[in-house]
Design a protein around this motif. Structure first.
Motif: not given
Length: 431
Positions: A283-285, A327-328, A398-401
């Protein structure tokens, strides 16, 4: 939102029976699992049980407001040692399927498992909750016992009728018929592995599996999964939502896109929805600067540590390693049941895998405005300061947000408040 009606009978019937006092007592294995769940002796210093971090009064998660206000990660039996994530709820966790994946639009979509990163896959015992239950007993930053034999020994020898109304070997006969080494108790206290012959070790392993299954049986019981929220009463036609709560339900299912992951569909059994699809998401937390794991001796990266989530677990499995990068940063989509459950309005809860958020209002505003507000200059800005400064810190990973279902929802302040009001109807104990 009168068109959303889910008539689920079995769990609701049980919930109403519980509320009226007519339900049967726990089944023997459930009662055994409850005794184990609340037994502080099943830790290195005999000072921590499962319930220490999964308290029923607080939605089966962390009950300490001082911890929740800061790092949100709980100390283990050794009080100077901490894990790296906040405790997830132990309720409504037993319905998660064994971890697996399907290919959708050319990408692997992982579903199931327990723990935030899915590493309790369910492959061992056929039940992710049972696999998960075995983990904390032996985790050095949790209950910290050195060997499964220590757990089995303490379950077998420390029982009293008050503490264990149903004995281990009543449910699983011969489980305690083990030739214990004479120095086992000392070795357990000193954190040493136990030297045992293979036939006795095999008995220990079988008993330890049965302990995990017993805890999972309790976690699947109506005492834990109660379905006694206002939402459940509303679904049963026993309560009415307020206009604001009703607006929140409509937003939840529509404009706010919450139900895309926290699904409103009933379970295949016909029981009420669990408000999760068992998937994983980034979620970009932001980072939680107060996470004590940054200073942990188990963290060689120190303050540079980044939580890899599901990707980190997948990288450890050869058959899944090819999916790790994609999936990081993804963490398990939790149930929203009991999301606001607490004892007293002044109690602080923590949200997300790292406890960055302390309020549902902050969570909803983040979902709504993550990609609209500017990035805070300080990546370690707290939720309260970010709201005051009208910005959000950069994501921890920052990846996969996920930018498809949150970040710029266009909700008004009134709509944000309605969503919060609806989520507060999901706490058990309404009836």
């Amino acid at each position: 939102m009168k068109q959303i009606k889910i008539f689920a009978t079995s769990a609701l019937t049980m919930s109403l029976a519980l509320a009226s006092g007519t339900a049967n007592a726990l089944e023997p294995e459930e009662q055994l699992g409850k005794s184990i769940f609340f037994d502080k002796n099943l830790s290195l210093k005999k000072n921590q049980s499962c319930a220490t971090c999964h308290d029923p009064g607080y939605g089966w998660t962390g009950p300490n407001p001082a911890i929740n206000k800061k790092g949100s990660v709980y100390p283990g039996s050794v009080k100077t040692l901490f894990g790296n994530r906040k405790p997830p709820t132990a309720a409504y966790a037993t319905t998660a399927p064994v971890l697996g994946y399907s290919v959708e639009e050319g990408e692997a979509l992982f579903i199931g498992g327990n723990f935030w990163d899915g590493r309790a896959t369910g492959e061992i015992l056929g039940n992710p909750a049972a696999d998960q239950a075995q983990g904390p007993f032996l985790n050095p930053v949790e209950q910290a016992l050195p060997d499964p034999a220590c757990v089995v020994y303490r379950v077998c020898t420390a029982q009293t009728p008050a503490q264990y109304p149903v004995a281990f070997d009543e449910v699983h006969p011969m489980s305690c018929d083990i030739n214990w080494p004479l120095d086992l108790d000392r070795s357990c206290k000193d954190g040493e592995m136990i030297d045992m012959d293979q036939p006795e070790r095999d008995k220990v392993n079988t008993a330890y599996d049965n302990i995990g299954l017993a805890v999972a049986a309790y976690e699947a019981s109506p005492e834990v999964n109660q379905y006694t929220s206002k939402f459940d009463a509303y679904m049963a036609g026993q309560a009415e939502l307020t206009p604001e709560e009703d607006d929140g339900l409509e937003l939840f299912a529509g404009k706010a896109m919450c139900a895309a992951c926290h699904v409103l569909d009933p379970q295949e059994s016909g029981d009420p929805p669990l408000f999760t699809d068992y998937t994983f998401d980034n979620l970009g937390v932001p980072r939680n600067a107060d996470n004590p794991f940054y200073q942990s001796e188990f963290n060689p990266d120190g303050e540079d540590w980044v939580d890899p989530g599901l990707g980190g677990f997948l990288a450890s499995r050869p058959e899944y390693a090819a999916f790790a990068q994609a999936n990081l940063g993804k963490q398990k989509v939790p149930t929203l049941r009991n999301v606001d459950r607490r004892l007293g309005n002044g109690f602080t809860k923590a949200y997300m895998h790292n406890g960055y958020f302390k309020t549902l209002e902050g969570v909803v505003n983040f979902y709504n405005t993550r990609d609209v507000k500017p990035v805070c200059p300080d990546p370690l800005t707290t939720e309260a300061d970010a709201l005051a400064q009208n910005c959000w810190p950069a994501p921890e990973v920052a990846d996969n947000v996920n930018t498809d279902e949150l970040g710029n929802l266009g909700l008004t302040p009134e709509e944000e408040a309605a969503l919060v009001a609806f989520m507060k109807t999901l706490s058990d104990g309404y009836f």
